[in-house]
Design a protein around this motif. Structure first.
Motif, PDB file in Angstrom:
ATOM      1  N   ARG A 151       0.973  -1.109  -0.161  1.00 34.00           N
ATOM      2  CA  ARG A 151       0.129   0.210   0.453  1.00 34.00           C
ATOM      3  C   ARG A 151       0.448   1.382  -0.115  1.00 34.00           C
ATOM      4  NH1 ARG A 151      -3.873  -2.725   3.860  1.00 34.00           N
ATOM      5  NH2 ARG A 151      -3.067  -2.518   5.425  1.00 34.00           N
ATOM      6  N   ASN A 152       1.898   1.248   1.058  1.00 35.38           N
ATOM      7  CA  ASN A 152       2.834   2.583   0.852  1.00 35.38           C
ATOM      8  C   ASN A 152       3.727   2.706   0.024  1.00 35.38           C
ATOM      9  OD1 ASN A 152       1.506   3.414   3.870  1.00 35.38           O
ATOM     10  ND2 ASN A 152       2.855   2.151   4.904  1.00 35.38           N
ATOM     11  N   ASP A 155       0.637   4.198  -2.569  1.00 33.18           N
ATOM     12  CA  ASP A 155      -0.327   5.589  -2.093  1.00 33.18           C
ATOM     13  C   ASP A 155       0.540   5.766  -0.476  1.00 33.18           C
ATOM     14  OD1 ASP A 155      -2.387   5.722  -4.318  1.00 33.18           O
ATOM     15  OD2 ASP A 155      -2.209   3.543  -3.782  1.00 33.18           O
ATOM     16  N   LYS A 156      -0.093   7.296  -0.313  1.00 33.83           N
ATOM     17  CA  LYS A 156       0.183   7.494   1.115  1.00 33.83           C
ATOM     18  C   LYS A 156      -1.118   7.529   1.408  1.00 33.83           C
ATOM     19  CE  LYS A 156       4.507  10.317   0.404  1.00 33.83           C
ATOM     20  NZ  LYS A 156       5.279  12.188   0.268  1.00 33.83           N
ATOM     21  N   GLN A 157      -1.491   7.450   3.293  1.00 31.19           N
ATOM     22  CA  GLN A 157      -2.746   7.552   2.901  1.00 31.19           C
ATOM     23  C   GLN A 157      -3.001   8.674   3.720  1.00 31.19           C
ATOM     24  OE1 GLN A 157      -3.487   5.023   6.874  1.00 31.19           O
ATOM     25  NE2 GLN A 157      -5.318   4.639   6.994  1.00 31.19           N
ATOM     26  N   ARG A 168      -9.318   3.980   9.620  1.00 33.34           N
ATOM     27  CA  ARG A 168      -7.974   4.931   9.685  1.00 33.34           C
ATOM     28  C   ARG A 168      -6.769   4.092   9.704  1.00 33.34           C
ATOM     29  NH1 ARG A 168      -8.420   9.689  13.809  1.00 33.34           N
ATOM     30  NH2 ARG A 168     -10.819   9.112  14.650  1.00 33.34           N
ATOM     31  N   TRP A 171      -6.331   0.686   6.403  1.00 35.72           N
ATOM     32  CA  TRP A 171      -6.966   1.154   5.835  1.00 35.72           C
ATOM     33  C   TRP A 171      -7.332   0.389   4.514  1.00 35.72           C
ATOM     34  CZ3 TRP A 171      -1.349   3.006   2.846  1.00 35.72           C
ATOM     35  CH2 TRP A 171      -2.914   4.397   1.361  1.00 35.72           C
ATOM     36  N   TRP A 174      -8.758   0.848   1.152  1.00 34.05           N
ATOM     37  CA  TRP A 174      -7.220   1.097  -0.319  1.00 34.05           C
ATOM     38  C   TRP A 174      -7.823   0.603  -1.772  1.00 34.05           C
ATOM     39  CZ3 TRP A 174      -4.200  -1.780  -2.153  1.00 34.05           C
ATOM     40  CH2 TRP A 174      -2.771  -2.164  -3.314  1.00 34.05           C
ATOM     41  N   ASN A 295       3.684   7.784   7.323  1.00 38.26           N
ATOM     42  CA  ASN A 295       2.394   8.689   7.820  1.00 38.26           C
ATOM     43  C   ASN A 295       2.386  10.001   8.151  1.00 38.26           C
ATOM     44  OD1 ASN A 295      -0.003   7.723   6.674  1.00 38.26           O
ATOM     45  ND2 ASN A 295       1.153   5.665   7.723  1.00 38.26           N
TER      46      ASN A 295
END
Length: 327
Positions: A151-152, A155-157, A168, A171, A174, A295
């Motif tokens: 995920r990271n 993208d950036k959450q 939160r 995630w 996503w 984050n």
């Protein structure tokens, strides 16, 4: 952590627990260092953003990883990055991450073999079988890190204070880009225009689990081969002559009258509990640093709540975690 993964310290003599904890912590350090380094560079290239690395810490660590995996894997990494497509970039850093943690897992396996061999009479099973089981538990425990990593790097959450706390933390909304399953990462033909097209959340969660499963399978296959090679070498060693019946009976009697290896005086129990608490705090602190890196704009409450839902929380409240995760 894989469901139904048995606790690693079950049946382990208490005096061996600190050594094995140390090995597990070293694997945790490896996952953190290799994961963050590959994540930073992979995200940077995929999104055409410069890496903030004034002290060259990430660069130095990346060079360290290439030495770990060897010349063949390093050349493969460079060949993939030269292709320049999003799936090839993802594949290059994913493979480098797996290759690096695989090196650490095998190194830990060798040390566990030595520990097991020195204490085989107290383990209840052959030392090679014990060492392989301990290493497999270690590998599977960290499978969840691959889902976070995937995920990271993509993208950036986004931070939304109105979002449900479960979302939160986990995630789950996503949506995975198609590049994850395009060649050479996976099986679909590469189509540049579709690389960043998103999938539904159910498909995305399924893909994340696939990467975690692939990580575990990849390392366990390597571990199985290493265990087999160790068994072959062990079989080559000369065996001592069989003792006579009187000597065998004497050894059995001595073993039966020996102190219970699981017994531990109260002072030692207190020290063991202290070490366990310190190890727990350290795991929170490491996870906090990982989350902070991924984050950076979240509050301490957000970080502690996220950690409280992980296995490393061990039932502690988010408030307790918040008090200890930054020390």
């Amino acid at each position: 952590m894989y469901e139904n993964t048995e606790s690693w310290d079950k049946g382990v003599p208490v005096d061996l627990i600190p050594a094995i904890k140390h090995l597990r912590e070293s694997f945790d350090d490896a996952h953190s260092g290799y994961g963050i380094t590959t994540q930073v560079f992979c995200y940077s290239i995929l999104h055409n953003e410069a890496v903030d690395d004034p002290a060259k810490e990430y660069i130095n660590y990346l060079m360290h990883m290439k030495l770990r995996v060897g010349s063949v894997a390093t050349q493969r990494f460079h060949d993939l990055t030269k292709q320049g497509t999003p799936p090839a970039i993802f594949k290059a850093f994913y493979d480098l991450y797996l290759g690096s943690v695989n090196f650490e897992a095998l190194n830990i396996f060798k040390k566990l073999v030595e520990i097991g061999r020195a204490n085989e009479m107290r383990l209840g099973i052959p030392h090679l079988e014990w060492a392989e089981a301990q290493t497999k538990n270690l590998i599977r425990y960290y499978a969840y890190r691959l889902e976070i990593w995937v995920r990271n790097v993509c993208d950036k959450q986004p931070y939304d204070p109105q979002e449900d706390i479960e979302e939160r933390i986990h995630w789950r909304k996503w949506q995975a880009p198609m590049l994850l399953v395009m060649k050479p990462s996976r099986y679909m033909l590469y189509e540049a225009a579709m690389s960043w097209e998103r999938n539904d959340t159910e498909t995305s969660l399924r893909w994340l689990k696939h990467f975690a499963d692939h990580y575990a399978l990849h390392l366990e296959v390597s571990l199985k081969k290493a265990a087999g090679d160790a068994a072959v070498e062990l079989a080559k060693e000369p065996k001592p002559m069989q003792t006579n019946t009187a000597e065998i009976n004497s050894q059995i009697h001595a073993a039966q009258s020996a102190p219970n290896p699981r017994y531990m005086p109260s002072n030692a129990r207190r020290e063991a509990r202290k070490l366990d608490t310190q190890a727990t705090y350290k795991s929170w602190q490491k996870e906090y640093r990982i989350l902070k890196q991924s984050n950076p704009n979240k509050s301490d409450v957000w970080y502690s709540q996220k950690i409280s839902r992980m296995d490393i929380a061990k039932g502690s409240s988010a408030e307790t975690i918040r008090k200890h995760m930054k020390k």
